[in-house]
Design an enzyme around this catalytic site. Structure first.
Site, mmCIF file in Angstrom:
data_model
loop_
_atom_site.group_PDB
_atom_site.id
_atom_site.type_symbol
_atom_site.label_atom_id
_atom_site.label_comp_id
_atom_site.label_asym_id
_atom_site.label_seq_id
_atom_site.Cartn_x
_atom_site.Cartn_y
_atom_site.Cartn_z
ATOM 1 N N ASN A 7 0.876 -1.168 0.000
ATOM 2 C CA ASN A 7 0.000 0.000 0.000
ATOM 3 C C ASN A 7 0.912 1.217 0.000
ATOM 4 O OD1 ASN A 7 -1.768 2.044 0.505
ATOM 5 N ND2 ASN A 7 -2.705 1.107 2.313
ATOM 6 N N ARG A 95 -2.515 -2.041 -3.532
ATOM 7 C CA ARG A 95 -3.740 -1.274 -3.313
ATOM 8 C C ARG A 95 -3.678 -0.044 -4.229
ATOM 9 N NH1 ARG A 95 -5.117 3.107 1.127
ATOM 10 N NH2 ARG A 95 -7.333 3.274 0.674
ATOM 11 N N HIS A 184 -13.010 2.615 -0.008
ATOM 12 C CA HIS A 184 -13.008 1.556 1.022
ATOM 13 C C HIS A 184 -13.662 0.274 0.488
ATOM 14 C CE1 HIS A 184 -13.251 4.873 4.380
ATOM 15 N NE2 HIS A 184 -11.995 4.611 4.071
ATOM 16 N N ARG A 245 -12.213 14.921 7.948
ATOM 17 C CA ARG A 245 -12.969 15.279 6.736
ATOM 18 C C ARG A 245 -14.428 15.557 7.092
ATOM 19 N NH1 ARG A 245 -11.489 10.125 3.314
ATOM 20 N NH2 ARG A 245 -9.838 9.568 4.763
ATOM 21 N N GLU A 388 -7.721 -5.432 5.237
ATOM 22 C CA GLU A 388 -7.563 -5.079 3.825
ATOM 23 C C GLU A 388 -6.380 -5.785 3.177
ATOM 24 O OE1 GLU A 388 -9.046 -0.755 3.029
ATOM 25 O OE2 GLU A 388 -8.548 -0.902 5.139
#
Ligand code: ADP
Length: 405
Positions: A7, A95, A184, A245, A388
């Site tokens: 990643n 990823r 996601h 956010r 993940e």
């Protein structure tokens, strides 16, 4: 079969090496502060076993290439590495944040795929270039080894147009591909698959609401195993209240900030992505600190929790309406897996929709998948830990095992 998962971010690289027989983690770690005066490399070999070794190196790491070279050296370090040689690594899974409309599933990386990811840079200007850096370096270091791109957006490509089109002039979609993509996806898909196993029925028959609450937060409505709506939008800013956010706001606030507060577009973008959300309301973005401050009487911390959990509840209601029948709600990621208060408040008052928690079972923090709804609850509520890296490794393995078309 050993698979390396990468990643690659703008200033960091996270990695995990897995042995797919038994799905054990052979090594996992992180290279941080790439390009800064002091970088940091952390690697845990054979994590959780009696042989666990933790390696920490503080040194300047000029770029992704030198960071990755050091990781590969550690992983393949003779008798001390997780594998004896590079040749043992059968495939590499990357990823990739934004696959735009080009990718509905993981794909073997070739030059065409690289240029398609490049074409999506405008949609993810911070993430896709960093993902591409990782891909380029690993292709160089492991020539001939199959590399697979697993996209955060792919799972959401099944969303129908009524849910992905914004009510803007249609040419903006045609010309600039402005639409909802969602993110996601790897996490939502992973917990949905796990949930189907726990429910004891095929994923294709499951209607689920998956709720990923970490630093980034998103919720997905899943009908018959496919994503049909999700809260993150064209970028990972829309929807739920996140660590820093904003999630949903009135779009006219942009113009207001520009006209009345002297902010240019860069400043507005920065505030909405980095200075808003929980942090914007109470100056903290870690839920553990927020709970400690609430206990100490901090009213803004209470408000931040209220605003976040109210938004969660609102979207659960919306997705119940979208789906009609729901088998289960799934909480996952840092907050979702560990925070009984956020979970309880996110479903408070939803008994009318058939959602009732067992307060004792909901006290759980971390650990394996757990059913936390009461026996009366029409809709089951689960905590399912996301993973993940494992999801990317599984996807990579399944691409390798696919017959050539
Ligand atoms: P990321 O989106 O960075 O992958 P994570 O899924 O790791 O994030 O979630 C990180 C967040 O999870 C932290 O900011 C923190 O708010 C929250 N978190 C982690 N552990 C706990 C805990 N024990 N209780 C409450 N919140 C927690």
């Amino acid at each position: 079969m050993k698979i390396l998962v990468i990643n690659s971010g703008s200033s960091s690289i996270k990695f995990q090496l897995l042995d797919m027989e038994g799905e054990t983690v052979l090594a996992s770690g992180l290279v941080e502060r790439i390009g800064e005066p002091t970088g940091l490399l952390k690697c845990v070999l054979w994590p959780g076993s009696v042989d666990e070794v933790v390696v920490k190196q503080q040194e300047s790491i000029a770029d992704h290439r030198s960071g990755m070279l050091e990781v590969v050296r550690l992983l393949t370090d003779g008798a001390n590495g997780a594998v004896r040689s590079r040749e043992e690594i059968r495939a590499i899974g990357h990823r990739v944040v934004h696959g735009g409309e080009d990718f509905h599933e993981p794909i073997v990386i070739d030059d065409k795929v690289v240029s398609a990811i490049e074409n999506n840079i405008a949609l993810a200007p911070l993430h896709n270039p960093a993902n591409l850096d990782g891909i380029q370096v690993l292709r160089e270091l492991f020539p001939g080894v199959t590399q697979v791109a697993v996209f955060d957006t792919a799972f959401h490509q099944s969303i129908p147009d009524r849910a992905f089109i914004y009510a803007l002039p249609y040419e903006m979609y045609e010309k600039y591909r402005i639409r909802r993509y969602g993110f996601h996806g790897t996490s939502h898909q992973y917990v949905a698959r796990e949930c189907a196993v726990l429910l004891g029925k095929p994923l294709q028959e499951c209607n689920l609401i998956t709720i990923h609450l970490g630093n980034g937060c998103s919720m997905t409505a899943i009908e018959n195993g496919r994503s049909i709506d999700t809260t993150l939008g064209m970028t990972p800013l829309e929807g739920l209240v996140m660590g820093t956010r904003s999630g949903d706001i009135d779009p006219a606030i942009h113009a207001f900030l520009h006209r009345n507060c002297g902010m240019d577009i860069e400043a507005i973008d920065h505030v909405l992505n980095k200075e808003s959300g929980l942090k914007g309301i109470c100056s903290m973005n870690d839920m553990r600190d927020i709970h400690a401050e609430i206990a100490a009487g901090n009213d803004r911390a209470r408000l931040a929790l209220d605003v976040q959990t109210y938004r969660n509840r609102k979207y659960i209601g919306a997705y119940m309406a979208v789906l009609g029948r729901v088998d289960a709600l799934v909480f996952t990621a840092g907050i979702g897996e560990n925070d009984p208060v956020v979970r309880a408040r996110s479903v408070a008052g939803l008994a009318c929709l058939g959602i009732e928690l067992d307060q004792e079972k909901n006290k759980k923090r971390g650990g394996p998948a757990t059913l936390i709804s009461s026996s009366n609850s029409r809709v089951q509520v689960w905590i399912i830990p996301t993973n993940e890296e494992l999801a990317i490794a599984r996807e990579t393995a399944s691409v390798l095992n696919k017959p050539l078309q």
